[in-house]
Design an enzyme around this catalytic site. Structure first.
Site, short mmCIF file in Angstrom:
data_model
loop_
_atom_site.label_atom_id
_atom_site.label_comp_id
_atom_site.label_asym_id
_atom_site.label_seq_id
_atom_site.Cartn_x
_atom_site.Cartn_y
_atom_site.Cartn_z
N HIS A 125 -36.14 -25.13 0.74
CA HIS A 125 -35.17 -26.18 0.46
C HIS A 125 -33.80 -25.57 0.17
CE1 HIS A 125 -38.26 -29.51 -0.70
NE2 HIS A 125 -38.48 -28.98 0.49
N GLU A 156 -31.65 -26.21 -2.16
CA GLU A 156 -31.44 -25.87 -3.57
C GLU A 156 -32.14 -24.56 -3.93
OE1 GLU A 156 -31.58 -30.31 -2.86
OE2 GLU A 156 -32.91 -28.65 -2.39
N CYS A 173 -36.06 -32.17 -5.10
CA CYS A 173 -37.49 -32.48 -5.24
C CYS A 173 -37.99 -31.90 -6.57
CB CYS A 173 -38.27 -31.88 -4.07
SG CYS A 173 -38.37 -30.08 -4.12
N CYS A 202 -37.76 -27.90 -6.68
CA CYS A 202 -36.38 -27.41 -6.84
C CYS A 202 -35.82 -27.81 -8.21
CB CYS A 202 -35.50 -27.92 -5.71
SG CYS A 202 -35.92 -27.17 -4.12
#
Length: 161
Positions: A72, A74, A102, A105
């Site tokens: 991801h 992040e 999410c 993260c």
């Protein structure tokens, strides 16, 4: 936030493009975008079977996220700080991201001490109860205003070439 929007343009994920930027004291510390790890076939070139199945309609959105090979945005920004030895979470760092992070993260950001997320869109796997308990402030900006600026900057860049 415009930097996060620009970072997502580097994404190689075929299902969702996300960009993230970690900022402290008005200085950009790290950027991230979602995609497969270095040295792995890009997602949009078939590197992630989970995303391929999702695009073919053989898997529902949000299903089998643990099988996705894409990091991801992040997480990539947080790892970028780690690789460079930057202490991102101290002194009021802010995570700007095109989607609310999410659960995974969010846990990483909380762990390193980030207490503010500035976002453009919601994300179905976000745990807002966790964020509240951790004291993380979540600010959602008006996406249309940011998109307008990105398009304007893009248009001005094309004219200058």
């Amino acid at each position: 936030m415009i930097q996060a929007e620009l970072a997502k343009l580097r994404s190689n994920c075929m299902t969702r493009q996300v960009g993230a930027v970690i900022v402290r004291n008005h200085r950009q510390l790290a950027t991230g975008y979602n995609g497969t790890p270095p040295g792995i076939t890009n997602c949009f070139d078939g590197g992630c079977t989970r995303c391929k199945l999702r695009m073919e309609g053989k898997m529902e959105a949000g299903a089998s996220l643990d099988r996705c090979l894409c990091n991801h945005a992040e997480a990539n920004a947080i790892m970028h700080c780690a690789i460079l030895g930057i202490e991102a979470g101290i002194e009021g760092a802010i995570l700007y991201t095109t989607f609310v992070p999410c659960l995974e993260c969010s846990k990483m950001a909380i762990t390193i001490g980030i207490r503010k997320f500035v976002c453009l869109d919601s994300y179905p796997e976000t745990d807002f109860d966790l964020l509240r308990e951790a004291g993380v402030e979540v600010v959602q900006l008006d996406k249309e205003k940011i998109t307008k600026w990105v398009k304007k900057l893009s248009t001005n860049h094309e004219k200058s070439e």
